[in-house]
Design a protein around this motif. Structure first.
Motif, PDB file in Angstrom:
ATOM      1  N   GLN A  14       0.823  -1.208   0.000  1.00 22.99           N
ATOM      2  CA  GLN A  14       0.000   0.000   0.000  1.00 22.99           C
ATOM      3  C   GLN A  14       0.861   1.264   0.000  1.00 22.99           C
ATOM      4  OE1 GLN A  14      -2.353  -0.751   3.494  1.00 22.99           O
ATOM      5  NE2 GLN A  14      -3.999  -1.742   2.351  1.00 22.99           N
ATOM      6  N   VAL A  15       1.900   1.269   0.818  1.00 17.57           N
ATOM      7  CA  VAL A  15       2.769   2.447   0.891  1.00 17.57           C
ATOM      8  C   VAL A  15       3.531   2.622  -0.413  1.00 17.57           C
ATOM      9  CG1 VAL A  15       4.796   3.429   2.027  1.00 17.57           C
ATOM     10  CG2 VAL A  15       2.974   2.414   3.399  1.00 17.57           C
ATOM     11  N   ASP A  16       4.023   1.528  -0.986  1.00 18.65           N
ATOM     12  CA  ASP A  16       4.735   1.609  -2.266  1.00 18.65           C
ATOM     13  C   ASP A  16       3.823   2.181  -3.351  1.00 18.65           C
ATOM     14  OD1 ASP A  16       6.890   0.537  -1.001  1.00 18.65           O
ATOM     15  OD2 ASP A  16       6.811  -1.427  -1.971  1.00 18.65           O
ATOM     16  N   ALA A  17       2.555   1.761  -3.340  1.00 17.57           N
ATOM     17  CA  ALA A  17       1.609   2.251  -4.340  1.00 17.57           C
ATOM     18  C   ALA A  17       1.270   3.723  -4.099  1.00 17.57           C
ATOM     19  CB  ALA A  17       0.342   1.399  -4.320  1.00 17.57           C
ATOM     20  N   THR A  18       1.177   4.108  -2.835  1.00 20.51           N
ATOM     21  CA  THR A  18       0.825   5.488  -2.491  1.00 20.51           C
ATOM     22  C   THR A  18       1.930   6.461  -2.880  1.00 20.51           C
ATOM     23  OG1 THR A  18      -0.561   4.774  -0.641  1.00 20.51           O
ATOM     24  CG2 THR A  18       0.213   7.051  -0.610  1.00 20.51           C
ATOM     25  N   LEU A  19       3.172   6.121  -2.540  1.00 19.76           N
ATOM     26  CA  LEU A  19       4.291   7.034  -2.784  1.00 19.76           C
ATOM     27  C   LEU A  19       4.894   6.875  -4.179  1.00 19.76           C
ATOM     28  CD1 LEU A  19       6.139   7.012   0.656  1.00 19.76           C
ATOM     29  CD2 LEU A  19       4.336   8.541  -0.157  1.00 19.76           C
ATOM     30  N   GLY A  20       4.761   5.698  -4.755  1.00 21.35           N
ATOM     31  CA  GLY A  20       5.239   5.480  -6.124  1.00 21.35           C
ATOM     32  C   GLY A  20       6.706   5.829  -6.299  1.00 21.35           C
ATOM     33  N   SER A  21       6.982   6.691  -7.250  1.00 20.28           N
ATOM     34  CA  SER A  21       8.365   7.048  -7.587  1.00 20.28           C
ATOM     35  C   SER A  21       9.039   7.914  -6.533  1.00 20.28           C
ATOM     36  CB  SER A  21       8.394   7.781  -8.935  1.00 20.28           C
ATOM     37  OG  SER A  21       7.638   8.983  -8.862  1.00 20.28           O
ATOM     38  N   LEU A  22       8.289   8.381  -5.526  1.00 23.24           N
ATOM     39  CA  LEU A  22       8.898   9.157  -4.448  1.00 23.24           C
ATOM     40  C   LEU A  22       9.795   8.289  -3.571  1.00 23.24           C
ATOM     41  CD1 LEU A  22       5.869  11.345  -3.247  1.00 23.24           C
ATOM     42  CD2 LEU A  22       7.650  11.944  -4.893  1.00 23.24           C
ATOM     43  N   ILE A  23       9.548   6.988  -3.564  1.00 24.83           N
ATOM     44  CA  ILE A  23      10.318   6.071  -2.721  1.00 24.83           C
ATOM     45  C   ILE A  23      11.662   5.773  -3.360  1.00 24.83           C
ATOM     46  CG2 ILE A  23      10.439   3.715  -1.814  1.00 24.83           C
ATOM     47  CD1 ILE A  23       7.508   3.754  -1.337  1.00 24.83           C
ATOM     48  N   GLN A  24      12.712   5.908  -2.576  1.00 24.15           N
ATOM     49  CA  GLN A  24      14.057   5.569  -3.036  1.00 24.15           C
ATOM     50  C   GLN A  24      14.350   4.099  -2.764  1.00 24.15           C
ATOM     51  OE1 GLN A  24      16.965   8.299  -1.542  1.00 24.15           O
ATOM     52  NE2 GLN A  24      18.330   7.988  -3.289  1.00 24.15           N
ATOM     53  N   CYS A  25      13.927   3.612  -1.603  1.00 18.21           N
ATOM     54  CA  CYS A  25      14.004   2.185  -1.298  1.00 18.21           C
ATOM     55  C   CYS A  25      12.973   1.860  -0.227  1.00 18.21           C
ATOM     56  CB  CYS A  25      15.408   1.768  -0.863  1.00 18.21           C
ATOM     57  SG  CYS A  25      15.967   2.517   0.664  1.00 18.21           S
ATOM     58  N   SER A  26      12.569   0.600  -0.198  1.00 15.08           N
ATOM     59  CA  SER A  26      11.542   0.133   0.731  1.00 15.08           C
ATOM     60  C   SER A  26      11.897  -1.283   1.139  1.00 15.08           C
ATOM     61  CB  SER A  26      10.166   0.165   0.057  1.00 15.08           C
ATOM     62  OG  SER A  26       9.179  -0.434   0.867  1.00 15.08           O
ATOM     63  N   SER A  27      11.916  -1.547   2.452  1.00 13.61           N
ATOM     64  CA  SER A  27      12.326  -2.878   2.904  1.00 13.61           C
ATOM     65  C   SER A  27      11.635  -3.256   4.211  1.00 13.61           C
ATOM     66  CB  SER A  27      13.846  -2.934   3.101  1.00 13.61           C
ATOM     67  OG  SER A  27      14.241  -2.021   4.114  1.00 13.61           O
ATOM     68  N   GLU A  32       9.494  -4.847  10.584  1.00 15.25           N
ATOM     69  CA  GLU A  32       9.175  -3.430  10.473  1.00 15.25           C
ATOM     70  C   GLU A  32       9.432  -2.954   9.048  1.00 15.25           C
ATOM     71  OE1 GLU A  32      11.671  -1.544  13.330  1.00 15.25           O
ATOM     72  OE2 GLU A  32      10.386  -2.052  15.016  1.00 15.25           O
ATOM     73  N   LEU A  33       8.563  -2.046   8.588  1.00 20.70           N
ATOM     74  CA  LEU A  33       8.705  -1.482   7.262  1.00 20.70           C
ATOM     75  C   LEU A  33       9.486  -0.173   7.335  1.00 20.70           C
ATOM     76  CD1 LEU A  33       8.077  -1.265   4.230  1.00 20.70           C
ATOM     77  CD2 LEU A  33       5.886  -0.203   4.854  1.00 20.70           C
ATOM     78  N   THR A  34      10.548  -0.083   6.557  1.00 20.15           N
ATOM     79  CA  THR A  34      11.353   1.132   6.476  1.00 20.15           C
ATOM     80  C   THR A  34      11.381   1.603   5.032  1.00 20.15           C
ATOM     81  OG1 THR A  34      12.776   0.442   8.309  1.00 20.15           O
ATOM     82  CG2 THR A  34      13.623   2.160   6.851  1.00 20.15           C
ATOM     83  N   ILE A  35      11.079   2.884   4.835  1.00 17.25           N
ATOM     84  CA  ILE A  35      11.178   3.452   3.499  1.00 17.25           C
ATOM     85  C   ILE A  35      12.129   4.637   3.542  1.00 17.25           C
ATOM     86  CG2 ILE A  35       8.860   2.718   2.851  1.00 17.25           C
ATOM     87  CD1 ILE A  35       7.983   5.633   3.182  1.00 17.25           C
ATOM     88  N   GLU A  36      12.726   4.916   2.409  1.00 13.08           N
ATOM     89  CA  GLU A  36      13.637   6.056   2.300  1.00 13.08           C
ATOM     90  C   GLU A  36      13.218   6.913   1.118  1.00 13.08           C
ATOM     91  OE1 GLU A  36      18.306   6.904   1.179  1.00 13.08           O
ATOM     92  OE2 GLU A  36      17.823   5.103   2.354  1.00 13.08           O
ATOM     93  N   VAL A  37      13.206   8.226   1.326  1.00  7.98           N
ATOM     94  CA  VAL A  37      12.880   9.160   0.250  1.00  7.98           C
ATOM     95  C   VAL A  37      13.992  10.191   0.145  1.00  7.98           C
ATOM     96  CG1 VAL A  37      10.392   8.853   0.554  1.00  7.98           C
ATOM     97  CG2 VAL A  37      11.563  10.716   1.755  1.00  7.98           C
ATOM     98  N   LYS A  38      14.090  10.829  -1.006  1.00  9.61           N
ATOM     99  CA  LYS A  38      15.069  11.895  -1.192  1.00  9.61           C
ATOM    100  C   LYS A  38      14.601  13.164  -0.489  1.00  9.61           C
ATOM    101  CE  LYS A  38      16.948  10.310  -5.622  1.00  9.61           C
ATOM    102  NZ  LYS A  38      17.192  10.663  -7.044  1.00  9.61           N
ATOM    103  N   ALA A  39      15.552  14.010  -0.149  1.00  9.89           N
ATOM    104  CA  ALA A  39      15.223  15.254   0.540  1.00  9.89           C
ATOM    105  C   ALA A  39      14.263  16.111  -0.280  1.00  9.89           C
ATOM    106  CB  ALA A  39      16.505  16.032   0.840  1.00  9.89           C
ATOM    107  N   ALA A  40      14.405  16.091  -1.599  1.00  2.98           N
ATOM    108  CA  ALA A  40      13.549  16.895  -2.457  1.00  2.98           C
ATOM    109  C   ALA A  40      12.094  16.434  -2.421  1.00  2.98           C
ATOM    110  CB  ALA A  40      14.073  16.863  -3.894  1.00  2.98           C
ATOM    111  N   ASN A  41      11.878  15.169  -2.071  1.00  2.74           N
ATOM    112  CA  ASN A  41      10.522  14.603  -2.045  1.00  2.74           C
ATOM    113  C   ASN A  41       9.971  14.449  -0.634  1.00  2.74           C
ATOM    114  OD1 ASN A  41      10.724  14.296  -4.847  1.00  2.74           O
ATOM    115  ND2 ASN A  41      11.644  12.267  -4.636  1.00  2.74           N
ATOM    116  N   TYR A  42      10.717  14.940   0.347  1.00  3.64           N
ATOM    117  CA  TYR A  42      10.403  14.708   1.763  1.00  3.64           C
ATOM    118  C   TYR A  42       9.000  15.208   2.139  1.00  3.64           C
ATOM    119  CZ  TYR A  42      11.282  15.007   6.867  1.00  3.64           C
ATOM    120  OH  TYR A  42      11.226  14.889   8.235  1.00  3.64           O
ATOM    121  N   ILE A  43       8.695  16.461   1.897  1.00  2.22           N
ATOM    122  CA  ILE A  43       7.422  17.035   2.325  1.00  2.22           C
ATOM    123  C   ILE A  43       6.256  16.405   1.569  1.00  2.22           C
ATOM    124  CG2 ILE A  43       6.043  19.148   2.411  1.00  2.22           C
ATOM    125  CD1 ILE A  43       8.199  18.930   4.565  1.00  2.22           C
ATOM    126  N   GLN A  44       6.427  16.186   0.289  1.00  2.00           N
ATOM    127  CA  GLN A  44       5.364  15.543  -0.484  1.00  2.00           C
ATOM    128  C   GLN A  44       5.089  14.137   0.044  1.00  2.00           C
ATOM    129  OE1 GLN A  44       6.145  15.290  -4.690  1.00  2.00           O
ATOM    130  NE2 GLN A  44       4.170  14.328  -5.152  1.00  2.00           N
TER     131      GLN A  44
END
Length: 205
Positions: A14-27, A32-44
């Motif tokens: 669900q989170v992968d589908a919601t954030l789509g290309s905003l996600i840098q990695c997801s594991s 526990e689920l950990t996702i990483e996003v770039k600083a430029a995409n943080y607020i979005q």
């Protein structure tokens, strides 16, 4: 597969589908689920995590910084300073960890999420105080744990154990003064005392 494992995998989907290309990695690790996003995409990204119907992470549980220099006693491989958020959805009973790295190792800057979760206020002040991460848009970014005259950021791995300055009360000036650290670093080796009849008990032969 356990019910919990199915749920965490569903959350990841669900989170992968919601954030789509905003996600840098997801594991998923240790349940526990950990996702990483770039600083430029943080607020979005955090806005979607709070507001999307499949996420609804309406509560910020924790926000902290991490210094990845010499992580696990190994040379630094990527960016140095990371901010980690732990989010909770009370309505959906699910949790997530979000990581975002500041793009500048010398002067780390990230946007503040106080406008998303007001509870981020003191957490961001703590990350600024201890690690020197500046949160743009924060209304009151002051030190919160160290003294106002403190120099440096004590949780950085290159910060000296004794600090840069020390504070004391000067009786003649009748005020608190700052001066260079006078502590001499030394290595203390504990002395082992052996007694023949410790506690009155006979020693094993």
């Amino acid at each position: 597969m356990t019910l919990y494992a199915v749920n965490i995998q569903t959350l990841k989907t669900q989170v992968d589908a919601t954030l789509g290309s905003l996600i840098q990695c997801s594991s998923i690790k240790w349940g526990e689920l950990t996702i990483e996003v770039k600083a430029a995409n943080y607020i979005q990204a955090v806005s979607l995590l709070r507001d999307h119907a499949d996420c609804r992470f309406e509560q910020l549980i924790d926000l902290c910084a991490v210094d990845y220099s010499t992580y696990k006693d190994e040379p630094q491989m990527g960016l140095r300073f990371c901010v980690v958020l732990h989010l909770l959805s009370v309505s959906l009973n699910q949790r997530i960890r979000l990581k975002v790295f500041a793009t500048d190792d010398v002067a780390p800057v990230l946007p503040s999420v106080c406008g998303i979760w007001s509870g981020a206020n003191w957490f961001e002040r703590e990350a600024f105080d201890l690690y020197g991460v500046v949160f743009e848009g924060h209304d009151d970014l002051r030190r919160i744990l160290t003294d106002y005259g403190f120099i440096g950021h004590p949780f950085r791995k290159d910060f000296p154990l004794s600090g840069h300055v020390e504070m004391r009360y000067d009786a003649e000036q009748k005020r608190v003064v700052y001066q260079p650290v006078t502590i001499e670093p030394r290595e203390i080796t504990p002395r082992i005392i052996r007694e023949e009849n410790y506690g009155g008990l006979p020693q094993a032969q």
